[in-house]
Design a protein around this motif. Structure first.
Motif, PDB file in Angstrom:
ATOM      1  N   ARG A  64       5.848 160.997 -17.094  1.00 33.63           N
ATOM      2  CA  ARG A  64       6.384 159.620 -17.126  1.00 33.63           C
ATOM      3  C   ARG A  64       7.166 159.329 -15.857  1.00 33.63           C
ATOM      4  O   ARG A  64       7.927 160.169 -15.372  1.00 33.63           O
ATOM      5  N   LEU A  65       6.986 158.108 -15.344  1.00 28.02           N
ATOM      6  CA  LEU A  65       7.672 157.693 -14.126  1.00 28.02           C
ATOM      7  C   LEU A  65       8.459 156.426 -14.401  1.00 28.02           C
ATOM      8  O   LEU A  65       7.950 155.483 -15.008  1.00 28.02           O
ATOM      9  N   THR A  66       9.724 156.421 -13.974  1.00 28.34           N
ATOM     10  CA  THR A  66      10.534 155.202 -14.003  1.00 28.34           C
ATOM     11  C   THR A  66      11.133 155.019 -12.615  1.00 28.34           C
ATOM     12  O   THR A  66      11.351 155.996 -11.892  1.00 28.34           O
ATOM     13  N   ALA A  67      11.370 153.758 -12.237  1.00 36.16           N
ATOM     14  CA  ALA A  67      11.956 153.462 -10.923  1.00 36.16           C
ATOM     15  C   ALA A  67      12.855 152.254 -11.048  1.00 36.16           C
ATOM     16  O   ALA A  67      12.585 151.331 -11.822  1.00 36.16           O
ATOM     17  N   SER A  68      13.943 152.274 -10.269  1.00 37.76           N
ATOM     18  CA  SER A  68      14.863 151.131 -10.246  1.00 37.76           C
ATOM     19  C   SER A  68      15.440 150.983  -8.842  1.00 37.76           C
ATOM     20  O   SER A  68      15.381 151.910  -8.033  1.00 37.76           O
ATOM     21  N   ALA A  69      15.986 149.803  -8.584  1.00 33.96           N
ATOM     22  CA  ALA A  69      16.615 149.507  -7.292  1.00 33.96           C
ATOM     23  C   ALA A  69      18.064 149.102  -7.561  1.00 33.96           C
ATOM     24  O   ALA A  69      18.381 147.927  -7.651  1.00 33.96           O
ATOM     25  N   PRO A  70      18.976 150.080  -7.678  1.00 36.94           N
ATOM     26  CA  PRO A  70      20.368 149.761  -7.992  1.00 36.94           C
ATOM     27  C   PRO A  70      21.142 149.144  -6.823  1.00 36.94           C
ATOM     28  O   PRO A  70      22.152 148.501  -7.024  1.00 36.94           O
ATOM     29  N   ALA A  71      20.653 149.354  -5.590  1.00 38.30           N
ATOM     30  CA  ALA A  71      21.318 148.806  -4.401  1.00 38.30           C
ATOM     31  C   ALA A  71      20.232 148.458  -3.379  1.00 38.30           C
ATOM     32  O   ALA A  71      19.122 148.983  -3.439  1.00 38.30           O
ATOM     33  N   SER A  72      20.563 147.575  -2.435  1.00 42.86           N
ATOM     34  CA  SER A  72      19.549 147.110  -1.492  1.00 42.86           C
ATOM     35  C   SER A  72      18.968 148.223  -0.619  1.00 42.86           C
ATOM     36  O   SER A  72      17.840 148.144  -0.180  1.00 42.86           O
ATOM     37  N   GLN A  78      12.583 158.534 -11.396  1.00 41.55           N
ATOM     38  CA  GLN A  78      12.645 159.728 -12.233  1.00 41.55           C
ATOM     39  C   GLN A  78      11.241 160.023 -12.750  1.00 41.55           C
ATOM     40  O   GLN A  78      10.588 159.164 -13.320  1.00 41.55           O
ATOM     41  N   LEU A  79      10.802 161.241 -12.516  1.00 44.10           N
ATOM     42  CA  LEU A  79       9.541 161.746 -13.049  1.00 44.10           C
ATOM     43  C   LEU A  79       9.887 162.748 -14.139  1.00 44.10           C
ATOM     44  O   LEU A  79      10.655 163.684 -13.897  1.00 44.10           O
ATOM     45  N   THR A  80       9.328 162.541 -15.329  1.00 49.55           N
ATOM     46  CA  THR A  80       9.652 163.401 -16.458  1.00 49.55           C
ATOM     47  C   THR A  80       8.392 164.040 -17.021  1.00 49.55           C
ATOM     48  O   THR A  80       7.567 163.356 -17.632  1.00 49.55           O
ATOM     49  N   PRO A  81       8.230 165.342 -16.808  1.00 54.69           N
ATOM     50  CA  PRO A  81       7.086 166.016 -17.431  1.00 54.69           C
ATOM     51  C   PRO A  81       7.361 166.216 -18.927  1.00 54.69           C
ATOM     52  O   PRO A  81       8.493 166.510 -19.318  1.00 54.69           O
ATOM     53  N   LEU A 171       9.090 146.335  -7.434  1.00 48.42           N
ATOM     54  CA  LEU A 171      10.546 146.284  -7.511  1.00 48.42           C
ATOM     55  C   LEU A 171      11.076 145.155  -6.637  1.00 48.42           C
ATOM     56  O   LEU A 171      10.441 144.754  -5.663  1.00 48.42           O
ATOM     57  N   VAL A 172      12.269 144.682  -7.015  1.00 45.89           N
ATOM     58  CA  VAL A 172      12.973 143.681  -6.229  1.00 45.89           C
ATOM     59  C   VAL A 172      14.364 144.232  -5.928  1.00 45.89           C
ATOM     60  O   VAL A 172      15.086 144.639  -6.846  1.00 45.89           O
ATOM     61  N   LEU A 173      14.713 144.298  -4.647  1.00 43.99           N
ATOM     62  CA  LEU A 173      16.030 144.799  -4.263  1.00 43.99           C
ATOM     63  C   LEU A 173      17.093 143.754  -4.596  1.00 43.99           C
ATOM     64  O   LEU A 173      16.854 142.556  -4.488  1.00 43.99           O
TER      65      LEU A 173
END
Length: 174
Positions: A64-72, A78-81, A171-173
């Motif tokens: 599983r892959l998740t991604a976020s843009a907490p700052a510009s 995060q990759l979770t096997p 994603l959007v910064l």
């Protein structure tokens, strides 16, 4: 009286093909309800009497892959096997697409654990969630991007490795 001579046996490949055809013809409604390769493998395995064997997960579930843009200037990935699966550290790749004015400056990966892999020899792997930090260089006003992550992993117990997976996240910064 006629006797069958031993050399009149059907070739093994022909027997396997015939068995597969019989199995597929005998259970079309069961197989039609399954989606993806994992479901088909599971049903064929159950028909062949291998129902106790652990079924392989689809790549989306196994890794599983998740991604976020907490700052510009930063992306968190995060990759979770899944339990019983692992990812190869040296097969992790990240790039940007549709990211005018934005580029990757650096990528921070945690240390993995060393494994003697039957395919790649001594290599570093991840069996637990992998937090990845990407530092970005962004031009003023640049906000939209597509992160493309490539990775490869295996099922530990069955020794089955997946082909490389590539997943894109828009994603959007801030």
């Amino acid at each position: 009286m006629r006797f069958l001579r031993p050399h009149h046996r059907a070739p093994l490949a022909a027997v396997r093909t015939a068995l597969a055809c019989v199995l597929l013809a005998a259970a079309p409604s069961v197989l039609a309800q399954q989606s993806g390769v994992g479901g088909l493998q599971g049903r064929l395995g159950a028909l062949l009497g291998n129902s106790n064997e652990e079924q392989l997960l689809d790549p989306e579930q196994a890794f599983r892959l998740t991604a976020s843009a907490p700052a510009s200037g930063r992306l968190l990935v995060q990759l979770t096997p899944a339990s019983g699966y692992y990812l190869y550290r040296d097969k992790l790749r990240f790039r940007l697409r549709d990211a005018d004015g934005i580029s990757i400056k650096s990528i921070k990966l945690p240390a993995g654990e060393m494994k003697l892999d039957p395919t790649f020899g001594k290599t570093e792997v991840y069996k637990t969630p992998v937090p990845v930090e990407l530092s970005l260089a962004a031009a003023a006003g640049a906000r939209k991007l597509t992160l493309v992550a490539s990775y490869q992993g295996c099922n530990e117990k069955r020794g089955v490795c997946y082909p490389p997976v590539e997943k894109a996240v828009n994603l959007v910064l801030p």
